[in-house]
Enzyme design. Structure first.
Site, PDB file in Angstrom:
ATOM      1  CG  ASP A 131       8.063  -1.286   1.182  1.00 28.58           C
ATOM      2  OD1 ASP A 131       8.442  -2.262   1.860  1.00 28.58           O
ATOM      3  OD2 ASP A 131       7.077  -0.595   1.482  1.00 28.58           O
ATOM      4  CG  ASP A 168       7.718   1.499   5.487  1.00 27.75           C
ATOM      5  OD1 ASP A 168       7.101   2.587   5.596  1.00 27.75           O
ATOM      6  OD2 ASP A 168       7.369   0.474   6.097  1.00 27.75           O
ATOM      7  CG  LEU A 169       8.058   2.914  -0.651  1.00 26.94           C
ATOM      8  CD1 LEU A 169       8.115   2.396  -2.080  1.00 26.94           C
ATOM      9  CD2 LEU A 169       8.431   4.377  -0.587  1.00 26.94           C
TER      10      LEU A 169
END
Length: 500
Positions: free
Chosen positions: A417, A374-375
């Protein structure tokens, strides 16, 4: 730098019932949206089918109807208030009594295509015959997925054939004015010659012509054209019969012409000139056409074959429609497995594909690695630049991930995300190297530049490998997710594998 708050652990969720309840609601909402999107696609597909002049239905490999357009339900006399998917084509009385069920059963068993004529199922006054065009649905991987069936009313063609047999006068009038393309052939000379070859001891004419192709061309030349109607000349794009006879062979390749010649000569040799066949040819003006031909000897000429009528129906548009429907079906299936925002695969595809990959890896004793990523601090991007730009950034991240992958590896837009990358035949070390490529691709990219912004993003990764870290699909994803959680807890912008 973009940062996102940590995902709550299972332990914290269990201690906070309200948070757990909220997460369940979020999951339910995601499922509802996915289902709504799928229903919308299905409705669009149904609209296309219902506008078709043909009855169309899809039958699975067990004979059950998977879907049908409105005209098909009318043909089947299926109650409007009942789900058509309850219909079993192998036992439904209307189909069984008319012999259609046995044709379906044969096509399913042999995975073959077939064209079959039957009396109308409802026996209405204005319909005497139905023609079923049945084709197997073959997946890209070669798997058999059922049948697609097109049904058309061919009453007029049947009536034309019966009129030809009933009366020479009516036949000639119909022949000249019929909208169906027709050509009349005389194969008497050819039949006598072939009978002579057999008398000389040549039993296998097919093998004989394979060894003597020049003899095949000479035999085909023995079939004389007696006449044709204007619809035939229009179909062939010829001014008259002479132009057709002299130009048809030169417009088609030697291979295609010899294939058609071989089929015609062997049909006469077998004495079976009451058959049907589909073929493709090039007209005198270079137009490629697909046709359906029905061969019929006139009454009183069955022995000599001196008068054979060939009724030719241009099915080019129908072939194009079949292909368009097949591609449409394939496209809708593909869209159902894709994320609308990023174009990457979605969770539905992930669960289906990864399960199959794990089963295959178990049999082959191979490995599969999964990256859960994920970001970092992505919420701050959304808070700063808005949800629209947040969505744009996620779409660009999906592109950045995809650019680092080669088949058969693929990426999944998991949620928000979060992304999952599936790496068949990648061990843990190879997966780490791949994660580094993805991380660098995201880190070195300027996001939202086309929208006048300068956004940089970092990401965290968790890696798990089958069978070392998990024994099935669910545990493999869970192990990668746990490794991601540890990467986030270790300061983010990290790549973590499963700790032993």
């Amino acid at each position: 730098m973009a940062h996102m708050k940590q995902t709550p652990s299972n332990a914290s969720l269990s201690n906070d019932p309200e948070a757990l309840l909220q997460r369940i609601r979020d999951l339910e909402e995601r499922c509802r949206k996915a289902e709504d999107a799928l229903l919308a696609l299905e409705a669009h597909n149904r609209l296309l089918g219902d506008s078709s002049p043909f009855g169309i239905m899809i039958v699975d490999h067990d004979g059950r109807v998977f879907g049908a357009n409105r005209k098909m339900t009318d043909i089947l006399a299926w109650p409007a208030d009942q789900d058509i998917r309850q219909l079993d084509t192998l036992t439904y009385p209307l189909l069984a009594d008319s012999g259609v069920s046995s044709v379906f059963q044969s096509c399913i068993k042999n995975k073959s295509r077939m064209t079959s004529d039957h009396a109308c199922l409802q026996g209405t006054d204005d319909c005497a015959h139905l023609r079923f065009h049945i084709s197997p649905i073959i997946e890209p991987n070669g798997g058999f997925n059922g049948l697609i069936v097109f049904v058309e009313d061919v009453t007029e063609l049947k009536m034309a054939e019966e009129s030809i047999l009933a009366s020479e006068r009516k036949y000639r009038q119909l022949f000249e004015s019929a909208p169906v393309a027709m050509i009349e052939r005389d194969a008497a000379e050819l039949k006598a010659y072939l009978d002579g070859l057999r008398s000389d001891g040549i039993a296998d004419l097919g093998a004989y012509f394979d060894q003597h192709p020049q003899e095949l061309a000479r035999c085909f030349g023995m079939i004389k054209t007696v006449g044709c109607n204007s619809a035939f000349l229009e179909l062939m794009e010829a001014q008259d019969l002479r132009e057709f006879d002299t130009g048809f062979a030169s417009n088609n390749s030697d291979t295609e012409f010899m294939r058609m010649a071989r089929a015609a000569v062997l049909m006469v040799a077998d004495g079976n000139v009451s058959g049907e066949q589909e073929e493709t040819f090039v007209s005198l003006k270079g137009t490629e056409r697909s046709i359906f031909s029905k061969y019929l000897p006139l009454a009183g000429h069955e022995e000599t074959l001196s008068r054979i009528i060939v009724a030719v129906v241009d099915i080019t548009n129908r072939k194009h429609a079949e292909e368009a429907l097949r591609k449409s079906e394939q496209r809708f299936r593909e869209q159902a497995m894709r994320d609308n925002l990023t174009g990457l695969y979605n969770r539905r595809y992930l669960y289906q594909s990864l399960t199959d990959l794990v089963d295959r890896a178990t049999l082959n004793q191979s490995v599969i690695s999964v990256i859960f990523m994920d970001l970092d601090n992505f919420k701050s991007i959304v808070d700063t630049y808005g949800h629209l730009n947040g969505s744009r950034a996620i779409k660009e991240v999906g592109l950045a991930i995809q650019e680092t992958l080669e088949d058969p590896a693929y990426a999944v837009a998991y949620a928000g995300d979060e992304f999952v990358v599936v790496l068949p035949d990648f061990d843990s070390n190879q997966a780490v190297a791949q994660a580094r490529r993805i991380r660098a691709g995201i880190r070195d990219r300027v996001f939202l530049s086309e929208h006048g912004l300068d956004v940089h993003i970092e990401s965290s990764f968790g890696i798990a490998t089958f069978p070392n870290d998990a024994d099935d699909m669910t545990n493999l994803l869970a192990a990668a997710d746990k490794a991601l959680f540890e990467a986030k807890g270790d300061g983010k912008n990290k790549i973590k594998t499963v700790e032993k």
